[in-house]
Design a protein around this motif. Structure first.
Motif, short mmCIF file in Angstrom:
data_model
loop_
_atom_site.label_atom_id
_atom_site.label_comp_id
_atom_site.label_asym_id
_atom_site.label_seq_id
_atom_site.Cartn_x
_atom_site.Cartn_y
_atom_site.Cartn_z
N ALA A 334 0.84 -1.21 0.00
CA ALA A 334 0.00 0.00 0.00
C ALA A 334 0.87 1.26 0.00
N PHE A 335 1.92 1.27 0.81
CA PHE A 335 2.83 2.43 0.83
C PHE A 335 3.50 2.61 -0.53
N ALA A 336 3.93 1.49 -1.14
CA ALA A 336 4.59 1.58 -2.44
C ALA A 336 3.63 2.04 -3.52
N ARG A 337 2.41 1.53 -3.47
CA ARG A 337 1.41 1.92 -4.48
C ARG A 337 1.13 3.42 -4.43
N LYS A 338 1.01 3.95 -3.23
CA LYS A 338 0.77 5.38 -3.07
C LYS A 338 1.98 6.18 -3.55
N ALA A 339 3.18 5.71 -3.24
CA ALA A 339 4.40 6.43 -3.61
C ALA A 339 4.58 6.49 -5.12
N LEU A 340 4.09 5.50 -5.85
CA LEU A 340 4.25 5.48 -7.30
C LEU A 340 3.52 6.64 -7.97
N ASP A 341 2.55 7.23 -7.30
CA ASP A 341 1.82 8.36 -7.87
C ASP A 341 2.56 9.69 -7.72
N GLU A 342 3.66 9.69 -6.98
CA GLU A 342 4.41 10.93 -6.71
C GLU A 342 5.41 11.17 -7.85
N THR A 343 5.11 12.16 -8.69
CA THR A 343 5.98 12.43 -9.84
C THR A 343 7.18 13.30 -9.50
N LYS A 344 7.27 13.77 -8.28
CA LYS A 344 8.44 14.56 -7.89
C LYS A 344 9.62 13.67 -7.48
N VAL A 345 9.37 12.37 -7.37
CA VAL A 345 10.44 11.41 -7.08
C VAL A 345 10.82 10.73 -8.39
N HIS A 346 12.07 10.90 -8.78
CA HIS A 346 12.50 10.49 -10.12
C HIS A 346 13.20 9.13 -10.10
N ARG A 347 12.42 8.09 -9.85
CA ARG A 347 12.94 6.73 -9.83
C ARG A 347 13.07 6.19 -11.26
N TYR A 348 14.03 5.30 -11.43
CA TYR A 348 14.12 4.61 -12.71
C TYR A 348 14.78 3.25 -12.50
N PHE A 349 14.61 2.37 -13.49
CA PHE A 349 15.33 1.10 -13.55
C PHE A 349 16.36 1.18 -14.67
N ASN A 350 17.41 0.42 -14.54
CA ASN A 350 18.34 0.21 -15.65
C ASN A 350 18.00 -1.10 -16.36
N TYR A 351 17.87 -1.01 -17.67
CA TYR A 351 17.69 -2.19 -18.51
C TYR A 351 19.00 -2.45 -19.23
N TYR A 352 19.42 -3.70 -19.26
CA TYR A 352 20.69 -4.10 -19.86
C TYR A 352 20.44 -4.95 -21.11
N PHE A 353 21.07 -4.55 -22.19
CA PHE A 353 20.98 -5.28 -23.45
C PHE A 353 22.38 -5.79 -23.78
N TRP A 354 22.64 -7.04 -23.44
CA TRP A 354 23.93 -7.67 -23.71
C TRP A 354 23.83 -8.47 -24.99
N TYR A 355 24.77 -8.27 -25.89
CA TYR A 355 24.83 -9.15 -27.07
C TYR A 355 26.28 -9.49 -27.38
N ALA A 356 26.47 -10.68 -27.92
CA ALA A 356 27.81 -11.21 -28.14
C ALA A 356 27.76 -12.25 -29.24
#
Length: 361
Positions: A334-356
């Protein structure tokens, strides 16, 4: 102390143990063995939260085949807390495979197409591949797209769950199998993985299988999410509820032998498996619609919805593995769900594209 006070105290105590990821990426990306392309910082909107076509939080609700060569037990399922899990290799993957999860996977495919400018991969496999393997195909949506784009190629999707559609392009089929066992495929031009690395018990063995199955000069690509919220500008505090939830999820998945941040350390694994020309592209994916760039806001919306749809599954097997009660799980979510609506917090994930590439002989 009442139940509500106890769960608040539990969540606060858990949050206090976490360390901040503010300041950006901490990983080395295995730079010593790979050419790495790192992303720039995402520019936030000057007035985040403004109404536009991507601000659809209001009204969004989340809910708490093929050529399979196996017997009917492959198609059996178990049910826990109203969610469906695969029986084949039961316990390997602690996330359901029901319709809700399949919808989430297909939405992530749409997000990846936006993130990759409509491409299915970055590896330079050429214009005429003849044999393509999609390991961990899930709903089969990537394999189907690949079959449409390369009509002369044979595309085979492999997965533990028999959830793929029956109506597919004539050059696409599916096999229900465990990729950690010996592979029968050979002379492949391209082996594709997406969101697979963290659920494998023996990544090195699977990479060796892929290497053996490729033709000389063939390519492998792994498209993976490192499941730790990051922040470049200090707007995400050490007690951030989304960060807390993902820290708990990481601890929970570790109980199943999984490492949710393994994607940033694959360079040496690819090298040890015998690959060369190892390259990595890192892309930042905002969590929510806080970015200034319109495409990134759309991608961020997809990512936020994927997180919201994942939450009920976390309350099942993962959080139970930590010994969390139902009340503790629900308070955390519930705390996380509410926090996701806050656009002043600039969270992101890193996506990795490995190729070889497998060396040419």
């Amino acid at each position: 102390m009442g139940a509500t006070d106890a769960t608040r105290a539990y969540t606060s105590a858990t949050s206090a143990k976490l360390t901040s990821t503010s300041g950006g990426e901490r990983a080395t990306h295995d730079s010593s063995v790979a050419e790495v392309v790192r992303p720039a910082q995402i520019e936030p909107a000057t007035e985040p939260g403004e109404e536009d076509e991507f601000d659809v939080t209001e009204g969004w609700e989340t809910e708490s085949g093929g050529s399979a060569s196996a017997d009917s037990s492959i198609y059996a399922h178990t049910y826990e807390h109203g969610r469906r899990y695969q029986t084949f290799k039961n316990g390997r993957y602690p996330i359901p495979n029901d319709d809700n999860e399949q919808d989430r996977e297909d939405m992530k495919h749409a997000m990846m197409l936006e993130l990759m400018d409509g491409e299915l991969f970055f590896a330079p496999i050429g214009d005429n591949p003849q044999n393509i393997l999609d390991i961990g195909t899930g709903t089969g949506i990537w394999a189907i797209d690949a079959g449409d784009r390369f009509p002369s190629a044979h595309v085979r999707g492999v997965d533990l769950s028999p959830i793929q559609p029956n109506w597919v392009p004539p050059n696409v089929d599916f096999l229900i199998d465990d990729c950690e066992k010996d592979w029968l495929a050979s002379n492949c031009d391209f082996v594709h993985f997406r969101f697979m690395v963290i659920i494998l018990k023996d990544v090195q063995q699977v990479l060796k299988h892929a290497h053996k199955s490729l033709r000389p000069g063939g390519w492998i690509e792994l498209q993976e999410l490192s499941a730790e919220p990051l922040c470049d500008d200090g707007t995400m505090g050490s007690d951030d509820p989304v960060k807390t939830m993902y820290s708990l999820a990481g601890q929970a998945f570790a109980k199943f032998g999984m490492n949710v941040t393994l994607p940033k350390h694959l360079g040496h694994s690819l090298q040890e498996a015998g690959f060369e020309n190892i390259k990595c592209i890192v892309k930042k994916v905002p969590i929510g619609v806080w970015a200034k760039d319109k495409t990134l806001r759309l991608i961020g919306l997809y990512q936020k919805m994927a997180v919201l749809d994942l939450m009920p599954a976390l309350a099942g097997r993962p959080f139970e593995a930590l010994g969390m009660s139902h009340a503790e799980s629900q308070v955390t979510l519930a705390f996380a769900r509410k926090a996701l609506d806050e656009t002043k917090v600039h969270r992101y994930f890193n996506y990795y594209f490995w190729y070889a590439q497998k060396p040419s002989e």
